[in-house]
Design an enzyme around this catalytic site. Structure first.
Site, PDB file in Angstrom:
ATOM      1  N   TYR A   1     -36.914 -51.282  27.881  1.00 25.50           N
ATOM      2  CA  TYR A   1     -37.524 -50.031  27.450  1.00 25.50           C
ATOM      3  C   TYR A   1     -36.450 -48.962  27.203  1.00 25.50           C
ATOM      4  O   TYR A   1     -35.688 -48.624  28.071  1.00 25.50           O
ATOM      5  CB  TYR A   1     -38.505 -49.522  28.510  1.00 25.50           C
ATOM      6  CG  TYR A   1     -39.251 -48.314  28.011  1.00 25.50           C
ATOM      7  CD1 TYR A   1     -40.248 -48.467  27.057  1.00 25.50           C
ATOM      8  CD2 TYR A   1     -38.937 -47.046  28.445  1.00 25.50           C
ATOM      9  CE1 TYR A   1     -40.911 -47.379  26.555  1.00 25.50           C
ATOM     10  CE2 TYR A   1     -39.600 -45.947  27.955  1.00 25.50           C
ATOM     11  CZ  TYR A   1     -40.583 -46.123  27.011  1.00 25.50           C
ATOM     12  OH  TYR A   1     -41.231 -45.038  26.510  1.00 25.50           O
TER      13      TYR A   1
ATOM     14  N   LYS B   1     -40.103 -44.893  23.350  1.00 22.34           N
ATOM     15  CA  LYS B   1     -41.150 -45.499  22.543  1.00 22.34           C
ATOM     16  C   LYS B   1     -40.729 -45.526  21.088  1.00 22.34           C
ATOM     17  O   LYS B   1     -39.831 -44.797  20.670  1.00 22.34           O
ATOM     18  CB  LYS B   1     -42.449 -44.718  22.734  1.00 22.34           C
ATOM     19  CG  LYS B   1     -43.682 -45.576  22.651  1.00 22.34           C
ATOM     20  CD  LYS B   1     -43.674 -46.680  23.685  1.00 22.34           C
ATOM     21  CE  LYS B   1     -44.711 -47.742  23.385  1.00 22.34           C
ATOM     22  NZ  LYS B   1     -44.527 -48.901  24.255  1.00 22.34           N
TER      23      LYS B   1
ATOM     24  N   ASP C   1     -34.851 -40.564  17.972  1.00 20.17           N
ATOM     25  CA  ASP C   1     -34.812 -39.652  19.115  1.00 20.17           C
ATOM     26  C   ASP C   1     -33.344 -39.566  19.531  1.00 20.17           C
ATOM     27  O   ASP C   1     -32.801 -40.529  20.075  1.00 20.17           O
ATOM     28  CB  ASP C   1     -35.686 -40.230  20.240  1.00 20.17           C
ATOM     29  CG  ASP C   1     -35.681 -39.361  21.490  1.00 20.17           C
ATOM     30  OD1 ASP C   1     -34.787 -38.491  21.609  1.00 20.17           O
ATOM     31  OD2 ASP C   1     -36.559 -39.556  22.343  1.00 20.17           O
TER      32      ASP C   1
END
Ligand code: F6R
Ligand code: MG
Ligand code: MG
Length: 408
Positions: A251, A254, A34
């Site tokens: 985090y 994902k 990403d």
């Protein structure tokens, strides 16, 4: 004159066969990241895809790779490459890294959201693993006809493939070939990773099916990494296993996974590998990587996440690998045969959403440790007070009961 056919000594023939099969060896590398997307964590911008494709086209021209295909699912840019350099090739990984860097430059220039997100390091250091991008690679000797399927998912994590791969390679109610094709009848060997302890185990199906399920039933911790055909050890499937949050310790988006599977002729038929996806099972991920939601199979046209940043989606592209060339793709979940699955996924999405912040929509506590929730809870730390008096006995009751059970 009588011309005789040359007679080769057996050794020579063996060497020739080996050389021929070396020549037919091809590596399929699917590497994703990403690197930023448009209008939030939504969809890869076509200009970033073009930037990555230019880097790969140049590598193809120079003969570094044989072929490539650039695509996306949601906010993940996907590089599909074929080459003869084997798995974990520094040259191929660096190529992918450079393609992502170029794409990220465009993303930054366009001001795309989370530009460069998955590129956790400033510099490439020989292997792309651990640097952010997800990797699934397999080296094979091409069969006379080599059909493969590449699965790519968004808003979920590698364990999302546990259920469908188990069903395709170990469940005779899904894969008829396990019962009626002698080449598959012995079953498959599953290589499973324990992502928390960094260890690996290999278990055989059907003999050790229940042990396999005891592990992979927890997809947040145990992940099917590779599957091999037992009769000859041929690789059948491979999954990316990067957990970004475990790498970065927090985090950072994902770990949207990819998987490569070989199909037909001694492997599950195309329809058998797709069949488990007709059930939109619940996977961890979705909004902020913190919620369970249904995995919805979609065509490329719908490979973008919207509702509550989801629901999690998976695409399946079919190719023939022919002398290393990628013939295709075909967009396998675009089919109306998956319409009812999508409808069911929407209903499940609605049902789960109504739980709001409550479990089991929200992930269990251990998984939430890697999200931003601990920062919120830290704020409350100084505000807890010890419960005393009769109420304390109420709380203590449970502890006493547990210790009483142990004594029994
Ligand atoms: C899930 C995902 C999104 C983001 C969410 C919040 O993998 O990428 O659901 O977690 O959109 O993103 P930020 O914190 O960047 O606003
Ligand atoms: Mg994102
Ligand atoms: Mg994503």
């Amino acid at each position: 004159m009588c011309v005789r056919k040359p007679v080769y000594p057996t050794e020579h023939v063996y060497t020739m066969v080996q050389v021929m099969s070396e020549e037919r060896k091809v590596t399929i590398s699917v590497i994703k990241a990403d690197i930023g997307s448009i209008a939030g964590h939504h969809k890869v911008h076509p200009d970033t895809m073009a930037a990555a494709a230019r880097v790969l086209a140049e590598a193809k021209r120079k003969g570094v790779i044989i072929d490539f295909y650039v695509t996306h699912v949601g906010d993940d840019l996907q590089l599909i490459m074929t080459h003869r350099k084997g798995v974990d090739s520094p040259e191929i990984h660096e190529l992918a890294w450079n393609a992502f860097k170029k794409a990220a430059e465009v993303a930054k220039e366009l001001g795309l959201y989370a530009a460069g997100q998955d590129l956790l390091s400033d510099a490439f250091s020989g292997n792309i693993r651990g640097l952010g991008p997800g990797v699934a690679e397999m080296e094979i000797v091409e069969r006379p006809s080599e059909p493969i399927v590449i699965f790519m998912a968004d808003k979920t994590e590698p364990g999302a493939f546990n259920l469908p791969l188990f069903r395709a390679f170990a469940d005779p109610f899904t894969t008829a070939g396990l019962v009626i094709d002698p080449r598959m009848h012995d079953g498959f060997r599953f290589q499973i990773l324990d992502l928390y302890e960094g260890r690996m185990i290999e278990l055989n199906a059907p003999e050790e099916m229940y042990d396999i399920l005891a592990l992979i039933g927890d997809p947040t911790r145990y992940v099917i990494k590779r599957i091999f055909r037992k009769t000859d050890g041929e690789i059948a499937a491979v999954v990316s296993s990067e957990r970004l949050n475990l790498i970065a310790g927090r985090y950072v988006g994902k770990d949207d996974p990819v998987a490569i599977a070989r199909v037909q002729h001694g492997f599950p038929a195309l329809g058998e590998i797709l069949e488990p996806f007709a059930f939109p099972h619940l996977v961890p991920g979705w909004m902020r990587g913190s919620h369970w939601g249904p995995l919805m199979p979609v065509g490329l046209r719908d490979a973008r996440c919207t509702r509550f940043d989801g629901p999690p989606r998976v695409i399946a592209l079919g190719f023939q690998v022919t002398k290393g060339r990628l013939i295709g793709p075909v967009d396998l979940f675009e089919d109306v045969a998956f319409d009812e699955t999508r409808r069911l996924a929407q209903q499940i999405a609605e049902y789960m959403r109504r739980h709001g912040p409550f479990m089991p929509h929200r992930l269990h506590a251990e998984e939430m440790e890697y999200t931003t929730l601990p920062d919120v809870l830290k704020k409350l730390e100084g505000r807890w007070k010890k419960v005393e008096g009769p109420e304390a006995r109420e709380i203590g009751k449970r502890e006493r009961k547990e210790s009483a059970e142990v004594q029994e």
